[in-house]
Design a protein around this motif. Structure first.
Motif, PDB file in Angstrom:
ATOM      1  N   SER A  17     -87.860 -37.906  -1.819  1.00 49.02           N
ATOM      2  CA  SER A  17     -88.378 -39.187  -1.346  1.00 49.02           C
ATOM      3  C   SER A  17     -87.225 -40.016  -0.786  1.00 49.02           C
ATOM      4  O   SER A  17     -86.199 -40.192  -1.457  1.00 49.02           O
ATOM      5  CB  SER A  17     -89.050 -39.945  -2.483  1.00 49.02           C
ATOM      6  OG  SER A  17     -90.172 -39.236  -2.961  1.00 49.02           O
ATOM      7  N   TYR A  18     -87.407 -40.516   0.443  1.00 45.86           N
ATOM      8  CA  TYR A  18     -86.338 -41.250   1.122  1.00 45.86           C
ATOM      9  C   TYR A  18     -86.769 -42.687   1.418  1.00 45.86           C
ATOM     10  O   TYR A  18     -87.887 -42.903   1.869  1.00 45.86           O
ATOM     11  CB  TYR A  18     -85.986 -40.540   2.426  1.00 45.86           C
ATOM     12  CG  TYR A  18     -84.938 -41.244   3.239  1.00 45.86           C
ATOM     13  CD1 TYR A  18     -83.588 -41.004   3.014  1.00 45.86           C
ATOM     14  CD2 TYR A  18     -85.297 -42.161   4.222  1.00 45.86           C
ATOM     15  CE1 TYR A  18     -82.617 -41.659   3.761  1.00 45.86           C
ATOM     16  CE2 TYR A  18     -84.334 -42.821   4.972  1.00 45.86           C
ATOM     17  CZ  TYR A  18     -82.999 -42.572   4.733  1.00 45.86           C
ATOM     18  OH  TYR A  18     -82.043 -43.221   5.469  1.00 45.86           O
ATOM     19  N   PRO A  19     -85.860 -43.650   1.151  1.00 50.23           N
ATOM     20  CA  PRO A  19     -84.560 -43.482   0.512  1.00 50.23           C
ATOM     21  C   PRO A  19     -84.708 -43.353  -1.003  1.00 50.23           C
ATOM     22  O   PRO A  19     -85.604 -43.966  -1.587  1.00 50.23           O
ATOM     23  CB  PRO A  19     -83.824 -44.770   0.883  1.00 50.23           C
ATOM     24  CG  PRO A  19     -84.919 -45.785   1.023  1.00 50.23           C
ATOM     25  CD  PRO A  19     -86.089 -45.038   1.597  1.00 50.23           C
ATOM     26  N   PRO A  20     -83.866 -42.550  -1.655  1.00 51.04           N
ATOM     27  CA  PRO A  20     -83.997 -42.342  -3.101  1.00 51.04           C
ATOM     28  C   PRO A  20     -83.750 -43.633  -3.869  1.00 51.04           C
ATOM     29  O   PRO A  20     -82.857 -44.402  -3.518  1.00 51.04           O
ATOM     30  CB  PRO A  20     -82.922 -41.293  -3.398  1.00 51.04           C
ATOM     31  CG  PRO A  20     -81.913 -41.471  -2.310  1.00 51.04           C
ATOM     32  CD  PRO A  20     -82.691 -41.846  -1.091  1.00 51.04           C
ATOM     33  N   LEU A  34     -70.684 -43.332  -4.488  1.00 53.79           N
ATOM     34  CA  LEU A  34     -72.035 -43.873  -4.371  1.00 53.79           C
ATOM     35  C   LEU A  34     -72.062 -45.372  -4.682  1.00 53.79           C
ATOM     36  O   LEU A  34     -72.757 -46.142  -4.011  1.00 53.79           O
ATOM     37  CB  LEU A  34     -72.987 -43.121  -5.301  1.00 53.79           C
ATOM     38  CG  LEU A  34     -73.284 -41.667  -4.903  1.00 53.79           C
ATOM     39  CD1 LEU A  34     -73.981 -40.938  -6.041  1.00 53.79           C
ATOM     40  CD2 LEU A  34     -74.142 -41.616  -3.639  1.00 53.79           C
ATOM     41  N   PHE A  35     -71.298 -45.789  -5.682  1.00 55.36           N
ATOM     42  CA  PHE A  35     -71.210 -47.222  -5.971  1.00 55.36           C
ATOM     43  C   PHE A  35     -70.576 -47.959  -4.804  1.00 55.36           C
ATOM     44  O   PHE A  35     -71.025 -49.038  -4.418  1.00 55.36           O
ATOM     45  CB  PHE A  35     -70.404 -47.461  -7.256  1.00 55.36           C
ATOM     46  CG  PHE A  35     -71.223 -47.447  -8.508  1.00 55.36           C
ATOM     47  CD1 PHE A  35     -72.016 -48.539  -8.850  1.00 55.36           C
ATOM     48  CD2 PHE A  35     -71.213 -46.341  -9.342  1.00 55.36           C
ATOM     49  CE1 PHE A  35     -72.777 -48.523 -10.009  1.00 55.36           C
ATOM     50  CE2 PHE A  35     -71.977 -46.311 -10.501  1.00 55.36           C
ATOM     51  CZ  PHE A  35     -72.764 -47.414 -10.839  1.00 55.36           C
ATOM     52  N   ALA A  36     -69.525 -47.368  -4.230  1.00 56.03           N
ATOM     53  CA  ALA A  36     -68.842 -47.998  -3.105  1.00 56.03           C
ATOM     54  C   ALA A  36     -69.744 -48.108  -1.875  1.00 56.03           C
ATOM     55  O   ALA A  36     -69.530 -48.975  -1.019  1.00 56.03           O
ATOM     56  CB  ALA A  36     -67.576 -47.227  -2.756  1.00 56.03           C
ATOM     57  N   LEU A  37     -70.758 -47.257  -1.804  1.00 59.01           N
ATOM     58  CA  LEU A  37     -71.722 -47.320  -0.698  1.00 59.01           C
ATOM     59  C   LEU A  37     -72.783 -48.397  -0.935  1.00 59.01           C
ATOM     60  O   LEU A  37     -73.662 -48.590  -0.096  1.00 59.01           O
ATOM     61  CB  LEU A  37     -72.393 -45.959  -0.500  1.00 59.01           C
ATOM     62  CG  LEU A  37     -71.497 -44.834   0.029  1.00 59.01           C
ATOM     63  CD1 LEU A  37     -72.254 -43.516   0.071  1.00 59.01           C
ATOM     64  CD2 LEU A  37     -70.953 -45.177   1.417  1.00 59.01           C
ATOM     65  N   GLY A  38     -72.701 -49.077  -2.083  1.00 55.04           N
ATOM     66  CA  GLY A  38     -73.620 -50.175  -2.360  1.00 55.04           C
ATOM     67  C   GLY A  38     -74.886 -49.781  -3.076  1.00 55.04           C
ATOM     68  O   GLY A  38     -75.893 -50.505  -3.022  1.00 55.04           O
ATOM     69  N   LEU A  39     -74.856 -48.642  -3.784  1.00 56.24           N
ATOM     70  CA  LEU A  39     -76.064 -48.124  -4.427  1.00 56.24           C
ATOM     71  C   LEU A  39     -76.161 -48.496  -5.908  1.00 56.24           C
ATOM     72  O   LEU A  39     -76.861 -47.830  -6.672  1.00 56.24           O
ATOM     73  CB  LEU A  39     -76.113 -46.599  -4.270  1.00 56.24           C
ATOM     74  CG  LEU A  39     -76.257 -46.128  -2.818  1.00 56.24           C
ATOM     75  CD1 LEU A  39     -75.868 -44.661  -2.691  1.00 56.24           C
ATOM     76  CD2 LEU A  39     -77.677 -46.341  -2.328  1.00 56.24           C
ATOM     77  N   GLU A 123     -76.086 -40.461   4.865  1.00 57.97           N
ATOM     78  CA  GLU A 123     -77.355 -40.036   5.460  1.00 57.97           C
ATOM     79  C   GLU A 123     -78.410 -39.794   4.384  1.00 57.97           C
ATOM     80  O   GLU A 123     -79.572 -40.192   4.536  1.00 57.97           O
ATOM     81  CB  GLU A 123     -77.148 -38.764   6.283  1.00 57.97           C
ATOM     82  CG  GLU A 123     -78.426 -38.257   6.936  1.00 57.97           C
ATOM     83  CD  GLU A 123     -78.226 -36.962   7.703  1.00 57.97           C
ATOM     84  OE1 GLU A 123     -79.246 -36.402   8.177  1.00 57.97           O
ATOM     85  OE2 GLU A 123     -77.085 -36.492   7.825  1.00 57.97           O
ATOM     86  N   VAL A 124     -78.019 -39.152   3.310  1.00 59.79           N
ATOM     87  CA  VAL A 124     -78.952 -38.794   2.243  1.00 59.79           C
ATOM     88  C   VAL A 124     -79.523 -40.032   1.556  1.00 59.79           C
ATOM     89  O   VAL A 124     -80.705 -40.076   1.207  1.00 59.79           O
ATOM     90  CB  VAL A 124     -78.260 -37.884   1.202  1.00 59.79           C
ATOM     91  CG1 VAL A 124     -79.131 -37.710  -0.039  1.00 59.79           C
ATOM     92  CG2 VAL A 124     -77.964 -36.526   1.811  1.00 59.79           C
ATOM     93  N   THR A 125     -78.689 -41.051   1.374  1.00 59.88           N
ATOM     94  CA  THR A 125     -79.101 -42.228   0.592  1.00 59.88           C
ATOM     95  C   THR A 125     -79.511 -43.431   1.428  1.00 59.88           C
ATOM     96  O   THR A 125     -79.891 -44.466   0.885  1.00 59.88           O
ATOM     97  CB  THR A 125     -77.958 -42.650  -0.352  1.00 59.88           C
ATOM     98  OG1 THR A 125     -76.802 -43.019   0.441  1.00 59.88           O
ATOM     99  CG2 THR A 125     -77.587 -41.529  -1.304  1.00 59.88           C
TER     100      THR A 125
END
Length: 266
Positions: A17-20, A34-39, A123-125
């Motif tokens: 499912s996108y976005p996860p 992943l944290f640095a990407l703002g997630l 791209e994935v997130t």
């Protein structure tokens, strides 16, 4: 929300499912990135070795280690995407998890692989813009690096038995990025076991003693001084050499300081 199909670094087709919205990360470098990407709000699970960013990970459920996870906790978290790493996480574990959850596997063996990994995680997130900015920052940081020339090194990651970083490893790639010659690049295996005699025969200018996964300390420096004549043992920060992703922004200036220190000795 939509259903997305994507191929991971090992050639597996992953449908999710996108976005996860509920992400479990099974690799410390990936969690940090992943944290640095703002997630922050979408990371629900991580391993006990995922220690960066220190403050943020305290609020994320631990699901075990990188080699063995607690399936009951994974089931409680009910992730819509698990992100794993080929070297860090056993194939059997990934295959078992993939029976119940989408698992995206990265494979990082070089500097270029690491940049690709960041781009692909974006791209994935659904954080492609942040990923692109991170890649640009890393490339900019490394562009100021002034590589060494002809300095031969052995990079040790373990003792009893001694193990070195060989070819086709991220560590080897960074050694080359710094201009070092890895004396064990042609040894069999990615992390070859070596002996004292192997070190003497290789006769490196420097023996880099990493702080992880085995925590080499000052007592080991003295040991190697006495054991291997003609090679200078130096303690190095293992995180800088082995954590890829956002950590690479810190690594570049660290490498330059290391190179400056070494060049000043000549």
């Amino acid at each position: 929300m939509s259903i997305k199909n994507i191929t991971d670094h090992t050639g597996r087709l992953v449908t999710y499912s996108y976005p996860p919205q509920r992400i479990v990360s099974l690799c410390p470098s990936l969690t940090d990135t992943l944290f640095a990407l703002g997630l922050n709000e979408r990371i629900v699970g991580r391993t006990q070795f995922c220690i960066h960013p220190a403050k943020e990970v305290q609020n994320v459920r631990r699901v075990g280690g990188t080699k063995q996870i607690k399936t009951d906790i994974i089931n409680e978290l009910n992730p819509d995407l698990i992100i794993a790493e080929k070297e860090e996480n056993p194939k059997e574990m990934v295959e078992s998890l993939a029976k119940s959850y989408p698992v995206y596997v990265t494979d990082v063996e070089s500097y270029e692989d690491a940049l690709r990994m960041i781009t692909d995680l974006g791209e994935v997130t659904g954080t492609a813009k942040a990923a692109h900015a991170m890649v640009c920052d890393i490339n900019a940081a490394f562009s100021f690096l002034k590589p060494a020339s002809g300095i031969r090194v052995a990079y040790l990651i373990w003792q009893k038995p001694y193990m070195a970083a060989g070819n086709h490893t991220y560590i080897h790639s960074l050694l080359e990025k710094c201009g070092f010659v890895n004396v064990f690049k042609d040894a069999p295996g990615r992390y070859p076991q070596i002996t004292e005699d192997d070190l003497r025969a290789a006769n490196p200018d420097y023996i880099f003693l990493s702080s992880e996964p085995f925590p080499f300390q000052e007592t080991h420096v003295q040991l190697f001084r006495e054991m291997i004549q003609g090679s200078k043992p130096v303690l190095v920060d293992g995180e800088m050499f082995s954590w890829y992703g956002v950590h690479m922004k810190e690594a570049a200036p660290y490498f330059q300081r290391l190179l400056t220190e070494i060049s000043s000795e000549k």
